[in-house]
Design an enzyme around this catalytic site. Sequence first.
Site, PDB file in Angstrom:
ATOM      1  N   ALA A   1      27.345  39.697  46.743  1.00  9.97           N
ATOM      2  CA  ALA A   1      26.591  39.160  45.603  1.00  9.97           C
ATOM      3  C   ALA A   1      25.976  37.796  45.908  1.00  9.97           C
ATOM      4  O   ALA A   1      25.251  37.265  45.070  1.00  9.97           O
ATOM      5  CB  ALA A   1      27.508  39.045  44.381  1.00  9.97           C
TER       6      ALA A   1
ATOM      7  N   TRP B   1      37.115  38.684  41.698  1.00  8.70           N
ATOM      8  CA  TRP B   1      36.278  38.506  40.513  1.00  8.70           C
ATOM      9  C   TRP B   1      36.903  39.317  39.360  1.00  8.70           C
ATOM     10  O   TRP B   1      37.163  40.511  39.536  1.00  8.70           O
ATOM     11  CB  TRP B   1      34.878  39.018  40.847  1.00  8.70           C
TER      12      TRP B   1
ATOM     13  N   LYS C   1      21.777  36.261  42.173  1.00  7.45           N
ATOM     14  CA  LYS C   1      21.885  34.874  42.619  1.00  7.45           C
ATOM     15  C   LYS C   1      20.824  34.517  43.650  1.00  7.45           C
ATOM     16  O   LYS C   1      20.157  33.488  43.527  1.00  7.45           O
ATOM     17  CB  LYS C   1      23.276  34.619  43.217  1.00  7.45           C
TER      18      LYS C   1
ATOM     19  N   ASP D   1      31.419  44.302  48.196  1.00  3.42           N
ATOM     20  CA  ASP D   1      30.652  43.667  47.126  1.00  3.42           C
ATOM     21  C   ASP D   1      29.972  42.448  47.741  1.00  3.42           C
ATOM     22  O   ASP D   1      30.646  41.498  48.161  1.00  3.42           O
ATOM     23  CB  ASP D   1      31.612  43.240  45.998  1.00  3.42           C
TER      24      ASP D   1
END
Length: 394
Positions: free
Chosen positions: A210, A127, A243, A208
């Site tokens: 997400a 990302w 999300k 991470d």
Amino acid sequence: MFANLTAQPADKILALVAAFRADPRETKVDLGVGVYKDASGNTPVMRAVKEAERRIHADQTTKAYTGLAGDPAFADAMIDLVLGDTIARDKIAAVATPGGTGAIRQGLELIKLAAPDATIWLSAPTWPNHPSIVKYLGMNMAEYRYFDSATRGVDFDGMLADLARVPAGDVVLLHGCCHNPTGANLTAAQLEKVIALIKSQGAVPFIDIAYQGFGDGLTEDAQATRTVAQSFDNVLIAASCSKNFGVYRERTGILMGVCKTADETALAQQNMAFLNRQNYSFPPDHGARVVTTILTDPALRADWEAELEEVRRGMLDLRQMLADELRRLTNSDRFDFLADHRGMFSRLGTTPDLVEKLRADHGIYMVSDSRMNIAGLNKTSVPILAKAIVDAGI
Ligand code: LMR
């Protein structure tokens, strides 16, 4: 003073949002920023979120500050969601943060306090905000190979070869599930090998996560994070609620630190709270309270899980539809990887020039590295995208 400023590099994902809005074509398709859209192109407020907000509105009696770490009930609920009961609660330090990005930022700042010379190893690609923040903080950065552009799967040999060069004390950033931007993920067996390698190198993992619930399911998507958390003395975890709860603009996330002892937990907790204080004092509360309300109420939680599951299955259907349509149009299986990828994104694996051609000729917007937001598709846009991919000669 301000005249001394120099222009900062534009964020390539966010730049697309403005370009898409300015495009007058009715048939345009937005596959840019990672936001879920339903069949009519809207990003809905989830049912459980609406109900939790209604309850908060009715019952909340104060807007006084919470604590520097946020409401402890949010940390408890999120630790349970991400880690289940794999790690004892007194071995986890945690603070609420403004979104997943806030958690990444605070995690990196914590590393800076604990190990200022550590290099942060990022997957190539990752990302774009990861390298951007690491660089902004003036920290050392290195890359490990991750994506095989021929197979559009994980370049596992390359990954292992690069991770074998990580010195003790460095930090390896891993995606918990649904790799962004590629959509290609490690198998459980591959993850075991990565864990053994990083461990033997003496490095520290930073996860991470997400997109929990967007890949193979809520529990399935947390499995890699749980396995890593159980395998090391210290692990950092940045989790986002943007999300899976659809609360993007509420900025709801959490930084967790798995610690070796209760004393270490107290020290990490105190440092995390200090960092919150330095950066913004108290983390935002509304989104965190919504999430806590949902996760601690069995009926609301069941409804949230059901809606999230609909979203996840919808994305899998769109993946399959796109792969099938491309199979039909090209008479080949070279786009089958789209159905195998998981999460919001897939990297198509083409050049920035052809991505630009898709935008110019067909009004299809994707990130220049050919990352597509699958959750931005619907049954109408899938055939349009498939035809455009073939027309562009990809
Ligand atoms: C994305 O990668 O599109 C999302 O995580 C949104 C963002 O902040 O970039």
